[in-house]
Design a protein around this motif. Structure first.
Motif, PDB file in Angstrom:
ATOM      1  N   GLU A 188       0.833  -1.210   0.000  1.00 46.72           N
ATOM      2  CA  GLU A 188       0.000   0.000   0.000  1.00 46.72           C
ATOM      3  C   GLU A 188       0.868   1.260   0.000  1.00 46.72           C
ATOM      4  N   TYR A 189       1.779   1.273  -0.946  1.00 45.53           N
ATOM      5  CA  TYR A 189       2.642   2.451  -1.067  1.00 45.53           C
ATOM      6  C   TYR A 189       1.879   3.505  -1.854  1.00 45.53           C
ATOM      7  N   ASN A 190       1.232   4.384  -1.127  1.00 42.32           N
ATOM      8  CA  ASN A 190       0.370   5.404  -1.703  1.00 42.32           C
ATOM      9  C   ASN A 190       0.591   6.699  -0.927  1.00 42.32           C
ATOM     10  N   PRO A 191       1.814   7.250  -0.992  1.00 43.51           N
ATOM     11  CA  PRO A 191       2.199   8.327  -0.077  1.00 43.51           C
ATOM     12  C   PRO A 191       1.381   9.607  -0.243  1.00 43.51           C
ATOM     13  N   ALA A 192       1.071  10.172   0.891  1.00 40.68           N
ATOM     14  CA  ALA A 192       0.393  11.469   0.941  1.00 40.68           C
ATOM     15  C   ALA A 192       0.936  12.192   2.159  1.00 40.68           C
ATOM     16  N   PRO A 193       2.146  12.761   2.057  1.00 37.87           N
ATOM     17  CA  PRO A 193       2.798  13.349   3.230  1.00 37.87           C
ATOM     18  C   PRO A 193       1.979  14.480   3.839  1.00 37.87           C
ATOM     19  N   PRO A 194       1.970  14.566   5.177  1.00 41.03           N
ATOM     20  CA  PRO A 194       1.161  15.585   5.846  1.00 41.03           C
ATOM     21  C   PRO A 194       1.725  16.992   5.699  1.00 41.03           C
ATOM     22  N   PHE A 195       3.017  17.089   5.361  1.00 41.72           N
ATOM     23  CA  PHE A 195       3.652  18.391   5.212  1.00 41.72           C
ATOM     24  C   PHE A 195       4.477  18.400   3.928  1.00 41.72           C
ATOM     25  N   ALA A 196       4.802  19.577   3.446  1.00 44.72           N
ATOM     26  CA  ALA A 196       5.630  19.715   2.252  1.00 44.72           C
ATOM     27  C   ALA A 196       7.067  20.036   2.646  1.00 44.72           C
TER      28      ALA A 196
END
Length: 236
Positions: A188-196
């Motif tokens: 489930e490698y579906n990254p959505a980082p919380p910060f930039a």
């Protein structure tokens, strides 16, 4: 049935564990989704004693350098312990020897500096952790600010988390894209980082400045280690 791929990850004291365990998790999916050719993955070090990492956990090698088979893929992760590797002739000789015959010569993060010290990046485009990018020049490499770089049979990943991207990219080359995509789905490698804040180009300026101040002494030690290794590296 073809022979299984022989994949070797060099492990060492004070490595960054995710540099190795990210790719390891990906490579471990090859036998499940592609039993032909399949893969045997080896964690390689001088001996079989557990090695420390920079994140509490230890990692136990599965084979010594002397026990390693000829590798299709050699991968060197990075971390604080890279500084010691740069001056360790046993490690550099092993990486150079295996790299000279491997189908793919690879690294994650500052492991690229070890490839460079072994004379394996001369003239090649390469990625590494952003804070070490300027050090690749010392080894004749061409610093490239990309997540994953393929140049000939050299595949290098950027810092730490780029190891997953690197490994999926490599699996597509080793086997095929469908296998890489199946492994990506499995983990489930579906990254959505919380910060930039994952790059100095996008992180707040004060965060970048604070990081640089906190790591200044560490960076100075690494620059010195790179200079010594560059002076000792073999002539291409």
């Amino acid at each position: 049935m073809t022979q299984p791929l022989q994949i070797g990850l060099v492990v060492f004291p004070e490595m960054t564990q995710l540099d190795a365990t990210g790719p390891l998790q990906v490579f471990a999916g090859i036998p499940f989704f592609a039993p032909d050719p399949g893969a045997e993955v080896h964690l390689l070090w001088k001996d079989l004693e557990p090695v420390s990492t920079d994140a509490i956990m230890t990692i136990t090698p599965t084979k010594t350098f002397a026990q390693s088979p000829p590798l299709d893929v050699i991968c060197v992760p990075g971390g604080p312990g890279v500084d010691a590797l740069l001056g360790d002739s046993e490690v550099i000789d092993f990486v150079r020897s295996q790299g000279s015959g491997a189908r793919w010569v690879t690294s994650v993060c500052t492991g690229a500096l070890v490839l460079g010290a072994a004379g394996l990046l001369d003239g090649y485009r390469a990625a590494t952790h952003w804070a070490a990018m300027g050090m690749l020049d010392a080894f004749g490499a061409v610093p490239t600010d990309e997540r994953v770089v393929i140049d000939g049979n050299r595949v290098t990943g950027g810092g730490v988390t780029a190891g997953v991207d690197f490994a999926l990219t490599l699996v597509a080359e080793l086997v095929d894209r469908a296998t890489a995509e199946a492994i990506q789905l499995r983990i489930e490698y579906n990254p959505a980082p919380p910060f930039a804040a994952g790059s100095p180009a996008t992180a707040p300026a004060e965060v970048v400045e604070d990081y640089r101040e906190r790591t200044a002494a560490y960076q100075a030690r690494r620059i010195a280690a790179v200079a010594r290794a560059a002076a000792a590296r073999p002539t291409p």
